[in-house]
Design an enzyme around this catalytic site. Structure first.
Site, PDB file in Angstrom:
ATOM      1  N   CYS A  71       0.710  -1.212  -0.024  1.00  0.00           N
ATOM      2  CA  CYS A  71      -0.179   0.014   0.087  1.00  0.00           C
ATOM      3  C   CYS A  71       0.721   1.430  -0.191  1.00  0.00           C
ATOM      4  CB  CYS A  71      -1.000   0.071   1.343  1.00  0.00           C
ATOM      5  SG  CYS A  71      -0.123   0.361   2.941  1.00  0.00           S
ATOM      6  N   ALA A  84       2.908   1.853   2.911  1.00  0.00           N
ATOM      7  CA  ALA A  84       4.340   0.971   2.939  1.00  0.00           C
ATOM      8  C   ALA A  84       5.273   1.666   2.057  1.00  0.00           C
ATOM      9  CB  ALA A  84       3.988  -0.324   2.453  1.00  0.00           C
ATOM     10  N   ARG A 105      11.376  -4.848   6.823  1.00  0.00           N
ATOM     11  CA  ARG A 105      12.252  -4.680   5.694  1.00  0.00           C
ATOM     12  C   ARG A 105      13.592  -4.659   6.162  1.00  0.00           C
ATOM     13  NH1 ARG A 105      13.407   0.270   2.918  1.00  0.00           N
ATOM     14  NH2 ARG A 105      13.463   0.204   0.668  1.00  0.00           N
ATOM     15  N   HIS A 143       6.059   6.388  -2.428  1.00  0.00           N
ATOM     16  CA  HIS A 143       7.478   6.642  -2.813  1.00  0.00           C
ATOM     17  C   HIS A 143       7.458   8.324  -3.178  1.00  0.00           C
ATOM     18  CE1 HIS A 143       8.119   2.250  -4.552  1.00  0.00           C
ATOM     19  NE2 HIS A 143       8.196   2.464  -2.978  1.00  0.00           N
TER      20      HIS A 143
HETATM   21 FE1  CFM Z   1      13.226   0.285  -5.389  1.00  0.00          FE
HETATM   22 FE2  CFM Z   1      12.522  -1.964  -5.574  1.00  0.00          FE
HETATM   23 FE3  CFM Z   1      11.131  -0.550  -3.982  1.00  0.00          FE
HETATM   24 FE4  CFM Z   1      13.511  -1.164  -3.173  1.00  0.00          FE
HETATM   25 FE5  CFM Z   1      12.604  -3.118  -1.547  1.00  0.00          FE
HETATM   26 FE6  CFM Z   1      11.583  -4.010  -4.025  1.00  0.00          FE
HETATM   27 FE7  CFM Z   1      10.143  -2.435  -2.733  1.00  0.00          FE
HETATM   28 MO1  CFM Z   1      10.718  -4.733  -1.670  1.00  0.00          MO
HETATM   29  S1  CFM Z   1      14.430  -1.456  -5.309  1.00  0.00           S
HETATM   30  S2  CFM Z   1      12.818   0.993  -3.300  1.00  0.00           S
HETATM   31  S3  CFM Z   1      14.579  -1.988  -1.575  1.00  0.00           S
HETATM   32  S4  CFM Z   1      11.482  -0.438  -6.183  1.00  0.00           S
HETATM   33  S5  CFM Z   1      12.662  -5.079  -2.614  1.00  0.00           S
HETATM   34  S6  CFM Z   1      12.389  -4.022  -6.195  1.00  0.00           S
HETATM   35  S7  CFM Z   1       9.556  -4.073  -3.559  1.00  0.00           S
HETATM   36  S8  CFM Z   1      10.999  -2.885  -0.554  1.00  0.00           S
HETATM   37  S9  CFM Z   1       9.106  -0.510  -3.061  1.00  0.00           S
END
Ligand code: CFM
Length: 560
Positions: free
Chosen positions: A68, A71, A102, A200
């Site tokens: 989500c 997260a 994480r 993000h």
């Molecule tokens: Fe970038 Fe990723 Fe992500 Fe990531 Fe991660 Fe991920 Fe993630 Mo899991 S590199 S930041 S450190 S998009 S592994 S492939 S899914 S937490 S949001």
């Protein structure tokens, strides 16, 4: 089940078979679902990259791997800043499930505080849902401040907070004034976007507005960079940092891996931004360029060849003979140590096939590690990336902004009247570009994948199961949500989010770890004891349940 190539394994030489595999994977869906999935599951052609309907809503009822918006904001981008107090405003579950799940490791310098072991939440109850939660939030901030006296406090909204309309930003402003420390809030309700990707973006905006640029003290070093989009999962950032240090390059901030509040505040003083995970941090790179004049380009420290390439590109940017020589020396040293490990893994793994379904960048980056040891990617997809991560940034102007994306604030950033300072003159930039150097670049995953490979966005559990049955990859890279479903089919699954408690896998030392791990996983004999569901006789009588209802031996699992 053997992991040796079998004749019915997915073969990229066969275009019709690739299409037939996709059709078969999707055929269980009703027509409306099928129409939508057909735009998200494609046969790749690197010379004529098809459009992927990425970053769109998951159809209700489909089991997705996505997370989500909360997260993506609290957990991914800001959570790893270790000396901020992170307070989740919401019911206790949201705080609990984002508590150290994480593997973003930290090793704070002596005398620095680390709050990451704590899970702080306002623990909203019915009373707050009905009468409002702002009072409880204020009390929580005060209590946390009284106990810890942190430099900064960050507040995260969960779904009910948005629904009842608590003004977390007003509370943050009030408490900032009252306590005299930095307090800021994020409207990152879980439902705010179609996935964690929205989180993000919200996090990037907040970090940029409330932290970046607060401290102009430059870090004294000849070559200074930030590594953006690196989160130190399993210690990756430490490997990258050590490698860059060996070359004589100073990493001022790794955003956000093993990073302190002060490092974020100074991040704008560097000469260059390098970007690892484009999906989660491209906003920050763009905003820092606009406001402070820091150029950025994409790097990848996953895979030996990619690491060498990234180091060379950084050296070229700085245009220093001393640095270039040093980088070549380090690459030669590291490659010499790595070669026997790589050769041994290649001899055993060459030709094996892999499928990767991970997040928003690793499904791409890890293809480089596999190709280092001669393994072939037959299918890959992201959970929540956007079209630019698949097709390349050149499609950015053509991406249609839908209602879900419009929901996320797009910060208007202008050059800082005093601190904007281009790191290179237009002539220097032109000279670099004339030699083929690219800035602000990401070519996406598909241009690097072979023709007739499968590209599947936001893959569902049903589709993964069918892909295994039809394509028979030798190993799948994915996450905890499907790991054990996959392994019950006799196929090893390497988690690329948590690394299955392994890692680091970045840089040369990390690559060695990865080669060994994949070799071990592919060749362990345990897979022979697992009969995949489609090879079981449906007419056979069900095996009796073991008394303790827990399979204790490999044989029990066969009859499960
Ligand atoms: Fe970038 Fe990723 Fe992500 Fe990531 Fe991660 Fe991920 Fe993630 Mo899991 S590199 S930041 S450190 S998009 S592994 S492939 S899914 S937490 S949001």
């Amino acid at each position: 089940m053997e992991t040796e190539n079998t004749p019915d394994q997915f073969d990229t030489a066969d275009a019709a078979a690739a299409k037939a595999t996709l059709d078969e994977m999707m055929k269980a869906y009703p027509p409306k679902t099928l129409r939508k999935r057909a735009k998200q599951a494609l046969v790749n052609d690197p010379d004529k990259i098809p459009e992927v309907a990425a970053n769109s809503r998951t159809i209700p009822g489909i089991i997705t791997q996505r997370g989500c918006t909360y997260a993506g904001c609290r957990g991914v981008v800001i959570g790893p800043i270790y000396d901020i107090l992170h307070i989740t405003h919401g019911p206790i579950g949201c705080g609990f499930y984002s508590w150290l799940t994480r593997r973003n490791l930290v090793r704070p310098a002596e005398g620095e505080t680390n709050y990451l072991q704590y899970a702080m939440s306002t623990d909203m109850m019915e009373e707050q849902i009905i009468f409002g939660g702002e009072k409880k939030l204020k009390a929580a901030i005060q209590e946390a401040y009284d106990i810890f006296k942190p430099k900064a406090i960050s507040i995260y909204s969960t779904c009910p907070v948005g629904l009842i309309g608590d003004d977390v930003h007003a509370v943050a402003r009030e408490m900032k004034e009252k306590l005299g420390i930095n307090v800021f809030a994020f409207s990152c309700e879980g439902y705010k976007g179609v996935s964690q990707s929205a989180g993000h973006h919200i996090a990037n905006n907040g970090v940029f507005k409330h932290m970046v640029g607060l401290d102009d003290t430059p870090v004294e070093a000849e070559f200074t960079i930030n590594v953006l989009g690196e989160y130190n999962i399993g210690g990756d950032a430490w490997e990258i940092d050590t490698l860059l240090q060996k070359c004589g390059i100073k990493v001022v901030a790794t955003l956000s891996g093993d990073i302190s509040y002060d490092q974020v505040c100074r991040a704008h003083t560097v000469q260059l931004n390098t970007v690892m995970c484009h999906r989660s941090i491209n906003y920050m790179a763009e905003m820092m360029e606009k406001k402070f004049g820091i150029p950025w380009f994409k790097v990848n420290f996953i895979g030996a060849e990619s690491t060498a390439k990234s180091l060379r590109k950084i050296a070229k940017y700085f245009d220093s003979k001393k640095l270039t020589d040093r980088v070549e020396e380090v690459i030669a040293q590291e490659m010499a140590v790595l070669r026997p490990i790589k050769d041994a893994a290649t001899a055993r793994c060459k030709g094996k096939k892999v499928a990767l379904f991970v997040g928003g960048s690793r499904a791409h980056h890890y293809q480089d590690l596999f190709s280092d040891i001669g393994m072939e990617t037959i299918a890959a997809g992201y959970e929540f990336a956007h079209r630019d991560d698949y097709e390349g940034r050149h499609v950015l102007p053509t991406i249609k902004i839908d209602a879900d994306s419009r929901n996320i604030e797009q910060l208007e950033v202008e050059a800082d009247p005093v601190r904007y300072q281009p790191r290179k003159t237009p002539e220097q930039i032109a000279a670099l570009e004339a030699g083929g150097f690219t800035f602000t670049d990401y070519n996406g995953m598909m241009s690097q994948m072979k023709k007739n490979t499968l590209v599947i966005d936001d893959i569902s559990h049903h589709e993964i199961e069918k892909l295994i049955e039809l394509g028979k990859p030798d190993i799948i890279c994915s996450g905890i949500k499907d790991k054990f479903v996959i392994e019950k089919m006799g196929i090893p699954c390497k988690q690329l989010h948590s690394y299955d408690y392994g890692g680091p896998y970045a840089a040369f030392t990390g690559a060695a770890n990865f080669y060994k791990e994949i070799d071990r996983m592919l060749h362990t004999k345990v897979w022979k004891f697992v009969v995949p569901p489609w090879m079981k006789d449906p007419k056979a009588p069900a095996a009796p349940e073991p008394l303790n209802a827990m399979p204790v031996t490999a044989n029990d699992q066969i009859t499960e």
